[in-house]
Design an enzyme around this catalytic site. Sequence first.
Site, mmCIF file in Angstrom:
data_model
loop_
_atom_site.group_PDB
_atom_site.id
_atom_site.type_symbol
_atom_site.label_atom_id
_atom_site.label_comp_id
_atom_site.label_asym_id
_atom_site.label_seq_id
_atom_site.Cartn_x
_atom_site.Cartn_y
_atom_site.Cartn_z
ATOM 1 N N GLU A 433 0.840 -1.186 0.000
ATOM 2 C CA GLU A 433 0.000 0.000 0.000
ATOM 3 C C GLU A 433 0.887 1.251 0.000
ATOM 4 O O GLU A 433 1.777 1.397 0.829
ATOM 5 C CB GLU A 433 -0.860 -0.063 1.274
ATOM 6 C CG GLU A 433 -1.298 1.241 1.818
ATOM 7 C CD GLU A 433 -1.824 1.130 3.252
ATOM 8 O OE1 GLU A 433 -1.708 0.062 3.896
ATOM 9 O OE2 GLU A 433 -2.354 2.138 3.711
ATOM 10 N N ASP A 506 -0.436 -1.331 6.148
ATOM 11 C CA ASP A 506 -0.230 -0.802 7.496
ATOM 12 C C ASP A 506 -1.084 -1.567 8.507
ATOM 13 O O ASP A 506 -2.169 -2.020 8.184
ATOM 14 C CB ASP A 506 -0.655 0.674 7.556
ATOM 15 C CG ASP A 506 0.306 1.564 6.786
ATOM 16 O OD1 ASP A 506 1.417 1.095 6.478
ATOM 17 O OD2 ASP A 506 -0.065 2.715 6.502
ATOM 18 N N ASP A 508 -3.143 -0.691 10.610
ATOM 19 C CA ASP A 508 -4.148 0.218 11.167
ATOM 20 C C ASP A 508 -5.464 0.062 10.409
ATOM 21 O O ASP A 508 -5.605 -0.832 9.572
ATOM 22 C CB ASP A 508 -3.648 1.669 11.128
ATOM 23 C CG ASP A 508 -3.459 2.168 9.694
ATOM 24 O OD1 ASP A 508 -3.760 1.388 8.744
ATOM 25 O OD2 ASP A 508 -3.029 3.313 9.522
ATOM 26 N N ASP A 510 -6.964 1.798 8.036
ATOM 27 C CA ASP A 510 -6.909 1.890 6.578
ATOM 28 C C ASP A 510 -6.250 0.666 5.964
ATOM 29 O O ASP A 510 -6.691 0.153 4.940
ATOM 30 C CB ASP A 510 -6.128 3.143 6.160
ATOM 31 C CG ASP A 510 -6.965 4.400 6.356
ATOM 32 O OD1 ASP A 510 -8.204 4.259 6.470
ATOM 33 O OD2 ASP A 510 -6.382 5.494 6.410
#
Length: 645
Positions: A433, A506, A508, A510
């Site tokens: 990403e 990541d 997290d 997102d």
Amino acid sequence: MATEKVENPNEYGADQIQILEGLEAVRKRPGMYIGSTSARGLHHLVYEIVDNAVDEALAGYCKNIEVTINEDNSITVEDDGRGIPVGMNHKAGKSALEVVYTVLHAGGKFGGGGYKVSGGLHGVGASVVNALSTKLSVEVYKEGQVYGQSYHVGKPDEPVKIIGTCEPEKHGTKVTFHPDPEIFEETVYDYDTLKQRLRETAFLTKGLRIILIDTREDSHHRHEFHYAGGIKEFVTYLNRSREALYSDVIYCEGTRDGVYVEVAMQHNDSYNDATYSFVNNIITPEGGTHLAGFRNALTKTFNAYARANKILKDSDPALTGDDIREGLTAIISIKIEEPQFEGQTKQKLGNSEARGAVDSVVSEQLTYFLEQNPAVAKSICEKSLLAQRAREAARKARDLTRRKTALEGTSLPGKLADCSDKDPKNCEIFIVEGDSAGGSAKTARSRATQAILPLRGKILNVEKARLDKIYGNAEIKAMITAFGTGIHEDFDISKLRYDKIIIMTDADVDGAHISTLMLTFLYRFMPELIKEGHVYLAQPPLYKIEKNKNVWYAYSDEELNRILVEIGRDGNNKIQRYKGLGEMDAEQLWETTMDPEKRILKRVTIDEENSSEIDVTFTTLMGDKVEPRREFIEENAKYVQNLDV
Ligand code: 28F
């Protein structure tokens, strides 16, 4: 020949020796009878016992089945059927009940030769469960008496006898078994796994009530499944996160050639075909003749209707099966005496009579339904026409790319940093990403075997897009060309350019969302990659801990605490919380997430027996309806902490 010491040859005849050998065979090769000795096999024990009770329900005598996970992870199943016969079986020289629990039934009611076919022994598995349990006890309630027998590793402790009394109206069978930890790698039952399967069983057996109870400490649960509408309600359930195209669930039912056929279906505004087929309540992930009969009837009937009603003009090309099945949710459930399963994994129905039976029942009743419900018929035909046009546009777009590649050779996407090794077995591709993380990964990687494909921002949600748009999406095109396999009818797994496809995002909210979008794409368009075990999720660390020039990485909060306890929690640690891959330099990224020697990868798997539930999960997470998504995330908070609502 015998594997048991026989003290008194008059007591143990040839029959008994054979029985012991039979159960011995089950313990020697448990996989042959229950598929595996993993958690999956452990759960199969429950299904085998429940199947017997379901057969009693199908015979019309049992209305309730209660499944309890006891505190010690043993299982109790009770039904209110007629109770297994306890009288003497003269051929065997003992109670019928004992025969059911000690004789390995080679054929059984539905045939199948005693081998596992597509996840079940079809109600002949009681002796198998017994052989794989340290202890098992069975009770039968009949005419005010309780009959019982108990066993250790499949061997009866005593003959069947009366062990008590009960209410004169009470009738049924109750079984408790303790899976043998010497056989099973895992002996802890998972409530959700049982819940999903039992819900499905209840859908497939209309009117039957199944209750699941968890009595284990700290995990008290109870669910009740009872569907008067059977597979009609199954379709409503599968469509609950989608917008239905019309309110009715179309339902067909009938018997032809000794095959009992039931079909329920309803279109929704998505673009996927979510059809699930079952034979004798067992899912057939690879379909077979019953599915073929259904598809043929559907295509034929809608084309005939569309032509007769001038929705399709004489000059228009026919609707294809794919056009009509766009956005279709359907259940095909048949009951057949002697199912023949084919294919490598025995998951495909082979009986030719099933094809004709389903075709005939569906053609006849669907034709009638369409005549009676012209508004519904029209909306399906119009959706199919739109699908036809989109498919035509998609085909043109694809032909164009095909022609291009033919002219220019296989041109790999510009953003791809490919590896130099040309043997796919050695190679892996990281889908990363963001450009900055992509940059670090390109520096960090081992050039020979690791390729990097950075994706910009969020990828297209394929759950909400039609084919032409999907094929036009740059990120998706880049992945398809990089993988090398092609897609849909062109898909060829032997052309896969990397053994591992690793999604690296990541840790997290997102990142979790992007992983889910990626998995949705792979699941819908290249499910074989997941089924064959090529898809992985990278696990970047959450924390970096430094103390006196030593460095530790923690991949979870628990691990962080463990490390802090180990090294002593004091002012000298400097703990760093990683927010994204971009915060790590190339060296750290290599060390923690990419180095095959040190990293953690999670392989993505599909439990095909649970495929309808996977489908519900994807549509719930990626579809338009907010409320079911919120509920799903609340219910599954422990698994999907990271997904935003
Ligand atoms: C908790 C698990 O296994 N329930 C069952 C029955 C009822 C009959 C039956 C079963 C007879 C000799 C094959 C009763 N009365 N629950 C269960 N309920 N099996 S298993 O018969 C089995 C045959 O061997 C039953 C009349 N006919 C059948």
